[in-house]
Structure formats: C-alpha cells, structure tokens
Design a protein around this motif. Structure first.
Motif, mmCIF file in Angstrom:
data_model
loop_
_atom_site.group_PDB
_atom_site.id
_atom_site.type_symbol
_atom_site.label_atom_id
_atom_site.label_comp_id
_atom_site.label_asym_id
_atom_site.label_seq_id
_atom_site.Cartn_x
_atom_site.Cartn_y
_atom_site.Cartn_z
ATOM 1 N N LEU A 1 14.600 1.376 -3.452
ATOM 2 C CA LEU A 1 15.285 2.649 -3.678
ATOM 3 C C LEU A 1 15.223 3.526 -2.427
ATOM 4 N N GLY A 2 14.048 3.514 -1.765
ATOM 5 C CA GLY A 2 13.898 4.318 -0.543
ATOM 6 C C GLY A 2 14.800 3.828 0.566
ATOM 7 N N ILE A 3 14.944 2.505 0.679
ATOM 8 C CA ILE A 3 15.818 1.929 1.717
ATOM 9 C C ILE A 3 17.282 2.158 1.384
ATOM 10 N N LYS A 4 17.635 1.981 0.104
ATOM 11 C CA LYS A 4 19.033 2.098 -0.319
ATOM 12 C C LYS A 4 19.578 3.514 -0.160
ATOM 13 N N TYR A 5 18.790 4.504 -0.560
ATOM 14 C CA TYR A 5 19.299 5.880 -0.574
ATOM 15 C C TYR A 5 18.858 6.728 0.618
ATOM 16 N N PHE A 6 17.769 6.345 1.291
ATOM 17 C CA PHE A 6 17.273 7.173 2.395
ATOM 18 C C PHE A 6 17.085 6.398 3.694
ATOM 19 N N GLY A 7 17.303 5.086 3.661
ATOM 20 C CA GLY A 7 17.177 4.285 4.880
ATOM 21 C C GLY A 7 15.752 4.151 5.382
ATOM 22 N N LEU A 8 14.782 4.282 4.489
ATOM 23 C CA LEU A 8 13.363 4.217 4.878
ATOM 24 C C LEU A 8 12.898 2.759 4.926
ATOM 25 N N ILE A 9 13.285 2.055 5.969
ATOM 26 C CA ILE A 9 12.966 0.635 6.105
ATOM 27 C C ILE A 9 11.451 0.394 6.194
ATOM 28 N N TRP A 10 10.726 1.358 6.743
ATOM 29 C CA TRP A 10 9.283 1.195 6.916
ATOM 30 C C TRP A 10 8.522 1.125 5.592
ATOM 31 N N LEU A 11 9.183 1.539 4.483
ATOM 32 C CA LEU A 11 8.524 1.484 3.178
ATOM 33 C C LEU A 11 8.167 0.054 2.775
ATOM 34 N N ASP A 12 8.977 -0.906 3.225
ATOM 35 C CA ASP A 12 8.749 -2.303 2.845
ATOM 36 C C ASP A 12 7.416 -2.832 3.383
ATOM 37 N N PRO A 13 7.181 -2.824 4.706
ATOM 38 C CA PRO A 13 5.895 -3.333 5.209
ATOM 39 C C PRO A 13 4.699 -2.466 4.827
ATOM 40 N N ILE A 14 4.892 -1.136 4.806
ATOM 41 C CA ILE A 14 3.789 -0.244 4.441
ATOM 42 C C ILE A 14 3.365 -0.484 2.999
ATOM 43 N N GLY A 15 4.366 -0.648 2.121
ATOM 44 C CA GLY A 15 4.073 -0.927 0.715
ATOM 45 C C GLY A 15 3.322 -2.236 0.556
ATOM 46 N N SER A 16 3.710 -3.243 1.340
ATOM 47 C CA SER A 16 3.034 -4.547 1.287
ATOM 48 C C SER A 16 1.574 -4.425 1.688
ATOM 49 N N ILE A 17 1.321 -3.658 2.749
ATOM 50 C CA ILE A 17 -0.055 -3.499 3.247
ATOM 51 C C ILE A 17 -0.926 -2.755 2.233
ATOM 52 N N LEU A 18 -0.412 -1.667 1.675
ATOM 53 C CA LEU A 18 -1.191 -0.868 0.727
ATOM 54 C C LEU A 18 -1.520 -1.651 -0.540
ATOM 55 N N THR A 19 -0.514 -2.332 -1.096
ATOM 56 C CA THR A 19 -0.759 -3.108 -2.315
ATOM 57 C C THR A 19 -1.713 -4.271 -2.040
ATOM 58 N N SER A 20 -1.605 -4.875 -0.867
ATOM 59 C CA SER A 20 -2.475 -6.004 -0.520
ATOM 60 C C SER A 20 -3.935 -5.566 -0.413
ATOM 61 N N ILE A 21 -4.170 -4.386 0.145
ATOM 62 C CA ILE A 21 -5.543 -3.876 0.271
ATOM 63 C C ILE A 21 -6.160 -3.665 -1.111
ATOM 64 N N ILE A 22 -5.364 -3.111 -2.038
ATOM 65 C CA ILE A 22 -5.844 -2.885 -3.407
ATOM 66 C C ILE A 22 -6.149 -4.211 -4.092
ATOM 67 N N ILE A 23 -5.274 -5.195 -3.891
ATOM 68 C CA ILE A 23 -5.455 -6.515 -4.502
ATOM 69 C C ILE A 23 -6.708 -7.200 -3.952
ATOM 70 N N ILE A 24 -6.926 -7.082 -2.645
ATOM 71 C CA ILE A 24 -8.101 -7.698 -2.019
ATOM 72 C C ILE A 24 -9.385 -7.134 -2.624
#
Length: 244
Positions: free
Chosen positions: A128-151
């Motif tokens: 949604l952030g990429i589609k409506y606001f062009g926030l491409i950085w949300l993809d890798p940042i989201g991956s890193i944050l969720t991965s840390i929680i999972i670890i």
C-alpha cells in the motif's frame, strides 16, 4: 518482502508436517529398546523448527540489505494480492493450532504461522505504501524488522527445546531447594546428588542419591518421595532414590 513471504510459507508447510509427525510419534507406546517411549520426538521437532526460525530470517535480512543497496522494480498490486492471501491462509491455520495442546512442539509450529502472518501484514502495508506513496524502502525495512522479531521467538524456542534434549533442569525446579528440603528433614541423611530432567514439558523425573549411616528403611524412602513430590509437583513414581 514477497520473497520472504514465500520462503516463510514454504517453511510453514515443513514445520506443520514435522510437528504433526512428532505429535503422532509421541503417542507410540514404550518398548524394550525405547523405555521412555517416543515423547522426545516433540522437543526434537521444536528444536528443528526453532532453528529454521533463526536461520531463514537471517537469509531474508541479508537479501533485504542487498535490495536496499541495489533496488529492484516492485509490482505493488501483485505484492498486495500475495500478502492478503498469506493473511487469510495463516489466519485459518493459526486458529486451528490454537485448538491443539499447547506444548513446545505446537508452540514452535504456531510461531512459524505467526511469523508468516506478521510477514504478510508487513507485505500488505509495504504494498500500500509503494502503490500510493512510492515508498519503495518499506519493502526491505519491513523485511528486516519482521525478521528480527521472528529471530527472537526462534531463539527462545530453540533454547527451551535444547535444554530438554540436553536433560537440563526444567524451568521452575531447583536442585538446591530439593537438597535443602531433604537435608533439613533428617540429620542422618546426606544428599550427595540430585538430578532433575524431563522427557518433554509434561513429564519431569528426578534421581536423588542419598547417604545414611543407618540406612533408610522403606517407610523413610516413601516419606522422602512424598516430600519431594509435594514440594516439586513431580509424581512420586517419577522419583528415584539411590541409597548408600
């Protein structure tokens, strides 16, 4: 993040199959060669699932950092569809798992599902952030944050199951407390060694090695077993005495 969601979905399938096999094997009766039965299958499955919850997110973090350095084209609509499907599937699987017995094996499988559910939420938000606001950085940042929680969750499951496999003292039990309780009961009794271990989370055993100059009569042995059982909640049948 779509790649991460796909990897998690694949690992979920593996973890659920492994957890199911372990649950079935744990119900098998003890044999002459396997006197404790097959209940250790559950902590073994939990340990393997816990490791994957640590290893896979590390791989995803490395890939996310690579994407931050070398961005790639992302199709937000496709990403959104994958994320929504992941939410629905994992929501259903998670609900089913809440109905199962809550042991370490089921918890490890549940953590896999929750990890994927959380990843799917991140995928939807990033799409949604990429589609409506062009926030491409949300993809890798989201991956890193969720991965840390999972670890963090994976490390907890791995440590708990490893402690069982290594026959470590279960949480909530104190060897020193058992020694002191028995020592105070009778001055003629010297507690030389206490071992507390478990086959799984539910079955805890203890071996107590004591020394007595007058030798313990059978009644006294029963008293010790009942005292330890009352103090630790370990069934008296799971308490073994070695008297010298």
């Amino acid at each position: 993040m779509m790649m991460g969601d796909g990897i998690h979905m694949g690992s979920d399938a593996f973890s659920l199959i492994l957890a199911l096999i372990a649950t079935i094997m744990a119900t098998k009766a003890a044999t002459k060669n396997k006197t404790f039965g097959y209940k250790r299958f559950e902590p073994i499955a939990a340990f393997i699932n816990g490791l994957t919850l640590v290893i896979i997110p590390i791989f995803i973090i490395a890939e996310a950092i690579s994407r931050m350095i070398n961005p790639i084209d992302i199709i937000p609509n496709q990403m959104l569809v994958v994320g929504i499907i992941g939410l629905i599937v994992n929501g259903i699987v998670g609900y089913i798992l809440t109905k199962a017995n809550s042991n370490l094996n089921v918890k490890s499988a549940m953590l896999h599902v929750l990890a994927d559910l959380f990843t799917s939420v991140s995928v939807v938000i990033a799409a949604l952030g990429i589609k409506y606001f062009g926030l491409i950085w949300l993809d890798p940042i989201g991956s890193i944050l969720t991965s840390i929680i999972i670890i963090a969750g994976g490390v907890k499951i791995t440590k708990a199951s490893f402690n069982i496999l290594m026959e470590g003292t279960p949480n909530g039990y104190s060897v020193d407390e058992i020694k002191n309780t028995l020592q105070e009961m009778n001055e003629d009794v010297t507690v030389e060694d206490v071992k507390v271990w478990c086959i799984n989370e539910e079955e805890v055993y203890t071996l107590i090695r004591v020394k007595s100059s007058s030798k313990l009569v059978e009644n006294m042995q029963n008293v010790i077993k009942e005292l330890v059982s009352k103090h630790t909640k370990i069934p008296s049948n799971n308490i073994y005495l070695d008297v010298k």
